[in-house]
Design a protein around this motif. Structure first.
Motif, PDB file in Angstrom:
ATOM      1  N   ARG A   1       0.819  -1.218   0.000  1.00  9.73           N
ATOM      2  CA  ARG A   1       0.000   0.000   0.000  1.00  9.73           C
ATOM      3  C   ARG A   1       0.850   1.264   0.000  1.00  9.73           C
ATOM      4  O   ARG A   1       0.372   2.343  -0.325  1.00  9.73           O
ATOM      5  CB  ARG A   1      -0.924   0.038   1.218  1.00  9.73           C
ATOM      6  N   LEU A   2       2.123   1.124   0.393  1.00  7.50           N
ATOM      7  CA  LEU A   2       3.009   2.282   0.536  1.00  7.50           C
ATOM      8  C   LEU A   2       3.996   2.423  -0.622  1.00  7.50           C
ATOM      9  O   LEU A   2       4.922   3.228  -0.548  1.00  7.50           O
ATOM     10  CB  LEU A   2       3.768   2.187   1.869  1.00  7.50           C
ATOM     11  N   LEU A   3       3.784   1.654  -1.688  1.00  5.82           N
ATOM     12  CA  LEU A   3       4.732   1.650  -2.798  1.00  5.82           C
ATOM     13  C   LEU A   3       4.183   2.316  -4.051  1.00  5.82           C
ATOM     14  O   LEU A   3       3.034   2.119  -4.424  1.00  5.82           O
ATOM     15  CB  LEU A   3       5.129   0.213  -3.139  1.00  5.82           C
ATOM     16  N   ALA A   4       5.056   3.072  -4.718  1.00  2.00           N
ATOM     17  CA  ALA A   4       4.729   3.638  -6.028  1.00  2.00           C
ATOM     18  C   ALA A   4       5.059   2.626  -7.121  1.00  2.00           C
ATOM     19  O   ALA A   4       4.415   2.582  -8.156  1.00  2.00           O
ATOM     20  CB  ALA A   4       5.508   4.929  -6.260  1.00  2.00           C
ATOM     21  N   ASP A   5       6.095   1.840  -6.881  1.00  6.13           N
ATOM     22  CA  ASP A   5       6.495   0.746  -7.769  1.00  6.13           C
ATOM     23  C   ASP A   5       7.165  -0.302  -6.888  1.00  6.13           C
ATOM     24  O   ASP A   5       7.040  -0.236  -5.671  1.00  6.13           O
ATOM     25  CB  ASP A   5       7.400   1.237  -8.914  1.00  6.13           C
ATOM     26  N   GLN A   6       7.878  -1.230  -7.461  1.00  6.34           N
ATOM     27  CA  GLN A   6       8.436  -2.329  -6.656  1.00  6.34           C
ATOM     28  C   GLN A   6       9.539  -1.907  -5.694  1.00  6.34           C
ATOM     29  O   GLN A   6       9.851  -2.631  -4.765  1.00  6.34           O
ATOM     30  CB  GLN A   6       8.940  -3.444  -7.554  1.00  6.34           C
ATOM     31  N   VAL A   7      10.145  -0.751  -5.914  1.00  4.59           N
ATOM     32  CA  VAL A   7      11.276  -0.361  -5.069  1.00  4.59           C
ATOM     33  C   VAL A   7      11.192   1.038  -4.483  1.00  4.59           C
ATOM     34  O   VAL A   7      12.077   1.436  -3.735  1.00  4.59           O
ATOM     35  CB  VAL A   7      12.621  -0.510  -5.817  1.00  4.59           C
ATOM     36  N   HIS A   8      10.140   1.803  -4.796  1.00  5.22           N
ATOM     37  CA  HIS A   8      10.044   3.174  -4.310  1.00  5.22           C
ATOM     38  C   HIS A   8       8.736   3.408  -3.560  1.00  5.22           C
ATOM     39  O   HIS A   8       7.678   3.018  -4.042  1.00  5.22           O
ATOM     40  CB  HIS A   8      10.118   4.162  -5.484  1.00  5.22           C
ATOM     41  N   PRO A   9       8.826   4.101  -2.411  1.00  8.34           N
ATOM     42  CA  PRO A   9       7.599   4.449  -1.696  1.00  8.34           C
ATOM     43  C   PRO A   9       6.759   5.458  -2.483  1.00  8.34           C
ATOM     44  O   PRO A   9       7.292   6.232  -3.285  1.00  8.34           O
ATOM     45  CB  PRO A   9       8.108   5.092  -0.398  1.00  8.34           C
ATOM     46  N   ASN A  10       5.473   5.445  -2.219  1.00  7.61           N
ATOM     47  CA  ASN A  10       4.585   6.491  -2.727  1.00  7.61           C
ATOM     48  C   ASN A  10       4.574   7.614  -1.686  1.00  7.61           C
ATOM     49  O   ASN A  10       5.318   7.575  -0.696  1.00  7.61           O
ATOM     50  CB  ASN A  10       3.193   5.932  -3.022  1.00  7.61           C
TER      51      ASN A  10
END
Length: 99
Positions: A68-77
């Motif tokens: 829920r806290l990811l923009a993609d597989q390796v970066h937070p939103n």
């Protein structure tokens, strides 16, 4: 880069910080994993113990383990970055670095 080299580089950086009479704080980063929740790479705890640096564990791993806290597989939103900032602030308070 090989983990052993990362660990040695971190120790060298911490020693330079300490020679400048500053507090060194390591923020543990997760070990690369393709499945399941992430956990901190153990090299950060070893480097902190070997040098006397302060260690902030679990904050990055916890955020990157929550889809829920990811923009993609390796970066937070945006919410992930808020959670990370809150976790880092709390742990730095607990360590006595922030008031």
């Amino acid at each position: 880069m090989a983990p052993a080299r990362v660990e040695e580089n971190l120790k060298s950086i911490v020693h330079l910080v300490q020679q400048a009479d500053a507090a060194a704080i390591l923020i543990a980063m997760p070990e690369v994993s393709l499945a399941g929740p992430l956990s901190d790479h153990p090299l950060y705890a070893r480097a902190a113990e070997a040098t006397g640096a302060l260690l902030v564990p679990h904050a990055v791993s916890a955020v990157l383990s929550d889809g829920r806290l990811l923009a993609d597989q390796v970066h937070p939103n945006a919410e992930g970055y808020r959670e990370l900032a809150d976790a880092l602030t709390k742990q730095l308070h607990d360590l006595g670095v922030l008031r």
